[in-house]
Scaffold this active site. Sequence first.
Site, PDB file in Angstrom:
ATOM      1  N   ASP A  11       3.290  13.723 -14.208  1.00 44.84           N
ATOM      2  CA  ASP A  11       4.652  13.216 -14.670  1.00 44.84           C
ATOM      3  C   ASP A  11       5.554  14.517 -15.003  1.00 44.84           C
ATOM      4  O   ASP A  11       5.601  15.080 -16.046  1.00 44.84           O
ATOM      5  CB  ASP A  11       4.221  12.655 -15.991  1.00 44.84           C
ATOM      6  CG  ASP A  11       3.280  11.465 -15.808  1.00 44.84           C
ATOM      7  OD1 ASP A  11       3.683  10.865 -14.960  1.00 44.84           O
ATOM      8  OD2 ASP A  11       2.483  11.380 -16.897  1.00 44.84           O
ATOM      9  N   LYS A  34      -1.442  10.805  -9.199  1.00 45.27           N
ATOM     10  CA  LYS A  34      -0.559   9.712  -9.400  1.00 45.27           C
ATOM     11  C   LYS A  34       0.744  10.019  -9.677  1.00 45.27           C
ATOM     12  O   LYS A  34       1.175  11.115 -10.279  1.00 45.27           O
ATOM     13  CB  LYS A  34      -0.911   9.262 -10.809  1.00 45.27           C
ATOM     14  CG  LYS A  34      -0.109   7.834 -10.868  1.00 45.27           C
ATOM     15  CD  LYS A  34      -0.679   7.271 -12.283  1.00 45.27           C
ATOM     16  CE  LYS A  34       0.029   7.618 -13.645  1.00 45.27           C
ATOM     17  NZ  LYS A  34       1.336   7.454 -13.581  1.00 45.27           N
ATOM     18  N   ASP A  61       2.028   4.475  -8.588  1.00 45.66           N
ATOM     19  CA  ASP A  61       2.266   3.702  -9.427  1.00 45.66           C
ATOM     20  C   ASP A  61       3.504   3.293  -9.846  1.00 45.66           C
ATOM     21  O   ASP A  61       4.035   3.742 -10.693  1.00 45.66           O
ATOM     22  CB  ASP A  61       1.421   4.420 -10.648  1.00 45.66           C
ATOM     23  CG  ASP A  61       1.562   3.244 -12.126  1.00 45.66           C
ATOM     24  OD1 ASP A  61       1.268   2.049 -11.666  1.00 45.66           O
ATOM     25  OD2 ASP A  61       1.296   4.062 -13.148  1.00 45.66           O
ATOM     26  N   LYS A  63       4.262  -0.159 -10.045  1.00 49.13           N
ATOM     27  CA  LYS A  63       4.063  -1.521 -10.856  1.00 49.13           C
ATOM     28  C   LYS A  63       5.205  -2.739 -10.294  1.00 49.13           C
ATOM     29  O   LYS A  63       6.167  -3.200 -10.945  1.00 49.13           O
ATOM     30  CB  LYS A  63       4.336  -1.243 -12.588  1.00 49.13           C
ATOM     31  CG  LYS A  63       3.481  -0.226 -13.156  1.00 49.13           C
ATOM     32  CD  LYS A  63       3.732   0.070 -14.367  1.00 49.13           C
ATOM     33  CE  LYS A  63       2.718   1.003 -15.156  1.00 49.13           C
ATOM     34  NZ  LYS A  63       3.136   2.447 -14.590  1.00 49.13           N
ATOM     35  N   THR A  70      10.388 -10.394  -2.149  1.00 48.81           N
ATOM     36  CA  THR A  70      10.773  -9.063  -2.311  1.00 48.81           C
ATOM     37  C   THR A  70       9.689  -8.055  -2.459  1.00 48.81           C
ATOM     38  O   THR A  70       9.605  -6.826  -1.809  1.00 48.81           O
ATOM     39  CB  THR A  70      11.829  -8.774  -3.535  1.00 48.81           C
ATOM     40  OG1 THR A  70      12.985  -9.886  -3.483  1.00 48.81           O
ATOM     41  CG2 THR A  70      12.060  -7.337  -3.842  1.00 48.81           C
TER      42      THR A  70
END
Length: 230
Positions: A11, A34, A61, A63, A70
């Site tokens: 992150d 990730k 990730d 989501k 699509t």
Amino acid sequence: MREERPIIALDFPSFDDVKAFLEHFPEDEKLFVKIGMEFFYAIGPEIVHYLKGLGHSIFLDLKLHDIPNTVRSAMSVLGTFGIDMVTVHAAGGVEMMSEAKKVLGDKAKLVAVTQLTSTSEEDMRDCQNIQTTVQESVVNYARKAKEAGLDGVVCSAQEVELIKAATAEDFLCVTPGIRPAGSEIGDQKRVMTPQEAHQIGSDYIVVGRPIIQAENPWDAYHEIKKQWNS
């Protein structure tokens, strides 16, 4: 099969931050990392290719949550990146998840996000108008993901046993919200320690701040890895 490496949530806001972070690790230490929305949208596919070039495994990730066609089109592109795992949102429905899995095939594990670990029962009822418990909602999403042919779900470790009982023992449970004993929980509301996640049956754990914000990320990673495999 349980993954022995904790997945490190990268992150970070910039490419340089990631490169600086990776300098804490030996070159021959192959990580499972990730890449979330913030980082991917800031850098783009280049970061995936860079990390794969170093030999690291990638959990992308994003989501995905849109109409089935699509999501299918987006997944057909993501499947060319060499990633190891990718997420869709279970709220998109069985057809959307099924279309994503069909086009991805065996190129990567496809797992569905159920309820975010930052979501409380009050949030779920007030914002989503879901009048059940968090656990009931998560288990329902897991059943739908299994029906769609997905490999597993992202869920709190607290829901792992219920999900495996409702789906299958080999249905993967990827659990964020993992914090070593004694650390602050931040904005995560449903958390467990690495050892607790192991004992309860999680297949993968995702750890961010306790590693990336540690004074010595290498030491923090190995301590969490030791707890996860104990």
